[in-house]
Enzyme design. Structure first.
Site, PDB file in Angstrom:
ATOM      1  CG  ASP A  51       1.602   3.157   4.672  1.00 32.99           C
ATOM      2  OD1 ASP A  51       0.525   2.708   5.048  1.00 32.99           O
ATOM      3  OD2 ASP A  51       2.528   2.442   4.217  1.00 32.99           O
TER       4      ASP A  51
ATOM      5  CG  ASP B  98      -0.166   0.189   2.542  1.00 34.73           C
ATOM      6  OD1 ASP B  98       1.078   0.251   2.511  1.00 34.73           O
ATOM      7  OD2 ASP B  98      -0.818   0.283   3.593  1.00 34.73           O
TER       8      ASP B  98
ATOM      9  CG  ASP C 228      -3.360   2.394   5.259  1.00 34.61           C
ATOM     10  OD1 ASP C 228      -4.450   2.157   4.699  1.00 34.61           O
ATOM     11  OD2 ASP C 228      -2.696   1.527   5.857  1.00 34.61           O
TER      12      ASP C 228
HETATM   13  P1  UTP Z   1       2.407  -1.063   6.466  1.00 35.17           P
HETATM   14  O1  UTP Z   1       1.564  -2.215   6.892  1.00 35.17           O
HETATM   15  O2  UTP Z   1       1.887  -0.230   5.367  1.00 35.17           O
HETATM   16  O3  UTP Z   1       3.834  -1.660   6.151  1.00 35.17           O
HETATM   17  O4  UTP Z   1       2.624  -0.173   7.749  1.00 35.17           O
HETATM   18  P2  UTP Z   1       4.999  -1.127   5.218  1.00 35.17           P
HETATM   19  O5  UTP Z   1       6.216  -1.177   6.045  1.00 35.17           O
HETATM   20  O6  UTP Z   1       4.621   0.163   4.597  1.00 35.17           O
HETATM   21  O7  UTP Z   1       5.138  -2.241   4.119  1.00 35.17           O
HETATM   22  P3  UTP Z   1       4.144  -2.580   2.907  1.00 35.17           P
HETATM   23  O8  UTP Z   1       3.059  -1.560   2.877  1.00 35.17           O
HETATM   24  O9  UTP Z   1       3.624  -3.950   3.209  1.00 35.17           O
HETATM   25  O10 UTP Z   1       4.965  -2.554   1.710  1.00 35.17           O
HETATM   26  C1  UTP Z   1       3.546   0.885   7.833  1.00 35.17           C
HETATM   27  C2  UTP Z   1       3.865   1.173   9.254  1.00 35.17           C
HETATM   28  O11 UTP Z   1       2.764   1.798   9.875  1.00 35.17           O
HETATM   29  C3  UTP Z   1       2.516   1.229  11.108  1.00 35.17           C
HETATM   30  C4  UTP Z   1       2.991  -0.210  10.994  1.00 35.17           C
HETATM   31  O12 UTP Z   1       3.348  -0.725  12.250  1.00 35.17           O
HETATM   32  C5  UTP Z   1       4.165  -0.082  10.070  1.00 35.17           C
HETATM   33  O13 UTP Z   1       5.344   0.097  10.820  1.00 35.17           O
HETATM   34  N1  UTP Z   1       1.069   1.303  11.384  1.00 35.17           N
HETATM   35  C6  UTP Z   1       0.181   0.841  10.492  1.00 35.17           C
HETATM   36  C7  UTP Z   1       0.662   1.848  12.565  1.00 35.17           C
HETATM   37  O14 UTP Z   1       1.487   2.266  13.384  1.00 35.17           O
HETATM   38  N2  UTP Z   1      -0.678   1.913  12.845  1.00 35.17           N
HETATM   39  C8  UTP Z   1      -1.606   1.450  11.982  1.00 35.17           C
HETATM   40  O15 UTP Z   1      -2.814   1.542  12.270  1.00 35.17           O
HETATM   41  C9  UTP Z   1      -1.170   0.899  10.762  1.00 35.17           C
HETATM   42 MG    MG Z   2       2.790   0.446   3.577  1.00 35.69          MG
END
Ligand code: UTP
Ligand code: MG
Length: 502
Positions: free
Chosen positions: A338, A336, A426
């Protein structure tokens, strides 16, 4: 004017790095064989920008990023040992061949209008790694048990082992065995940080977090090129089914398990079962499954950054937008994209997210949205719940991204040339005084965050989460406006986002 006082906001489309932009950067190049990189550490970004411009105007190639293509690294760091330690952690293969130079080489070269020959007085002297030393494993005794004290780039030299460990961790997760699951995640994380590939089990002797089970798996892989235990898991029907079910947006291990227990084995089983009521998120998960189960590329993430930036701009001229998650860590692909979005003035962020959602809807690109209003309350902190979700306003989206909006087109577009794809996005919206904590928390990786919190608790008697840092000894919250402040409070050496791929 829309501005970001803390981190550069995602570039606007006009300023995005187009192929033309990179050509013009190399226009008027006089010295093809010299590729300079100016290290921002200690130099600062504005001075670096100025020097970059100066050098380019004189026909030098200045690389924005430090990669193996660089021949001359220029640094203003006075502490040679810390610089070398940092450089060795960058995962560069070519480091022994690079010139690591002080600013005198740079100023001499600018004065002469050509790259001057490297002399001893230009070198940043240290226990300079010889070729042999650079390829020898670093002394393993120095590897910390905490990911936040290790530098982990996206280059993984031990993928054959870490892939196996991920399967094992996931399998334990599906069986709700948290201990072994975490143990394999920690073991994988240690191996990911190594600038060398493990060739024999002896090399792992002094590494932390590698238990008997991990070592047995590694031994099998070293001997046979595969792990029989992992192969057994991969061919297990329960594992395969849970893996499939949890790959749907909105389906976690608990729901997956429930469906499995009811004898369901495929998507068509689920969709044909009248007693199953999918929630909105799961419905969208199935609807867009083909698209959102496909990796998102860096170019697609950048395009989305531009779209969201422009949408924010319609709402307010004063907002902060920052890319976070895996793409901030330099990943080429993600599941995704973020973003953090907030306002420079505390309290003004209240309606930002809902207005942004309305704007995306008006543009006709909002395919799904689950909005969670803020439940953040400073008086309820510190939280003792480890790994709890944060309380900031956030939304989980699926957006429509047009092929024409992506530099180089959509990644992995199917045959027949789809003109758009669905992408998971997100957005989180913390108040500005919580920005640094939210940025640190959302940049990840998950393992890096886990170990930051564990380190804070175990080594510093502090509680860290996405909202705040609390010192249990002093019984007070510690303020931070940047990630560096948080590392400093914890007495940790700063780890750059691209070194947090633990
Ligand atoms: P992601 O699940 O998007 O992972 O969360 P990523 O590292 O970007 O890897 P992809 O997307 O699978 O490629 C990003 C960060 O946001 C935190 C997660 O712990 C992670 O470190 N996060 C996510 C939160 O702190 N709270 C949330 O509600 C969701
Ligand atoms: Mg991500």
């Amino acid at each position: 004017m829309f501005h970001s006082p803390i981190v550069p906001r995602v570039r606007k489309r006009k300023r995005s790095k187009s192929p033309e932009a990179s050509i013009s950067r190399h226009e008027g190049v006089k010295f093809e064989d010299v590729r300079v990189h100016l290290l921002e550490r200690k130099m600062g970004s504005s001075r670096r920008r100025f020097l970059t411009h100066l050098a380019r105007s004189k026909g030098f190639i200045v690389e924005d990023t430090l990669s193996d293509a660089v021949t001359h690294v220029v640094s203003e760091e006075s502490q040679a040992s810390s610089l070398w330690k940092w450089l060795k952690g960058c995962g560069l293969k070519n480091l022994p061949m690079m010139h690591i130079l002080n600013i005198i080489w740079f100023t001499d070269s600018m004065r002469e209008g050509r790259p001057v020959a490297v002399e001893t007085r230009h070198l940043i002297q240290d226990t300079l790694p010889t070729m042999a030393e650079a390829t020898t494993p670093t002394p393993v005794a120095t590897v910390s048990q905490y990911a936040c004290q290790r530098q982990t780039t996206t280059e993984n030299n031990n993928k054959i082992f870490t892939d196996a460990f991920e399967v094992l961790a996931e399998s334990y997760e599906f069986n709700e065995m948290e201990g072994p699951c975490l143990a394999f995640r920690r073991a994988a994380s240690v191996l990911k940080s190594l600038p060398w590939a493990v060739q024999c089990l002896g090399a792992t002797e002094d590494l932390p977090c590698l238990g008997e089970h991990s070592k047995a798996v590694m031994e099998e892989i070293l001997q046979y090129g595969r792990s029989f235990e992992v192969e057994k898991i991969l061919s297990d029907e329960r594992y395969q089914t849970l893996k499939l079910f949890t790959s749907v947006f909105g389906v976690g291990p608990k729901t997956g398990e429930k469906w499995y227990r009811r004898g369901l084995r495929s998507f068509s089983d689920i969709l044909a079962e009248p007693s199953i009521h999918l929630n909105r998120m799961q419905q969208s998960g199935f609807l867009h499954y083909g698209d959102i189960s496909r990796a998102v590329s860096k170019a697609e993430a950048q395009a989305l950054g531009n779209i969201i930036d422009e949408a924010v701009h319609v709402i307010t001229t004063d907002a902060i937008l920052a890319l976070t998650g895996g793409f901030r860590r330099g990943k080429e692909f993600g599941h995704d994209v973020d973003f953090i979005v907030t306002t420079p003035e505390l309290g003004k962020e209240g309606h930002l997210l809902t207005s942004l959602i309305d704007q995306l809807e008006q543009e006709g690109i909002l395919l799904f949205c689950e909005h969670q209003a803020s439940t953040f309350d400073m008086s309820k902190l510190p939280s003792h719940r480890f790994e709890a979700m944060d309380h900031f306003a956030k939304c989980f989206l699926i957006l429509r991204l047009e092929n024409s909006q992506v530099v180089g087109g959509l990644h992995d577009a199917e045959e027949g040339g789809r003109s758009w794809r669905a992408v998971r996005v997100d957005l989180v919206s913390p108040p500005i005084d919580r920005y640094a904590f939210a940025l640190l928390g959302w940049t990840g990786s998950r393992q890096f965050e886990r170990d930051l919190r564990r380190f804070a608790r175990m080594e510093r008697r502090m509680l860290l989460d996405n909202h705040a840092l609390f010192d249990k000894t002093k019984k007070e919250f510690l303020a931070a406006t940047t990630e560096k402040d948080i590392f400093a409070h914890l007495g940790l050496e700063y780890i750059e986002p691209w070194q947090r791929n633990a």
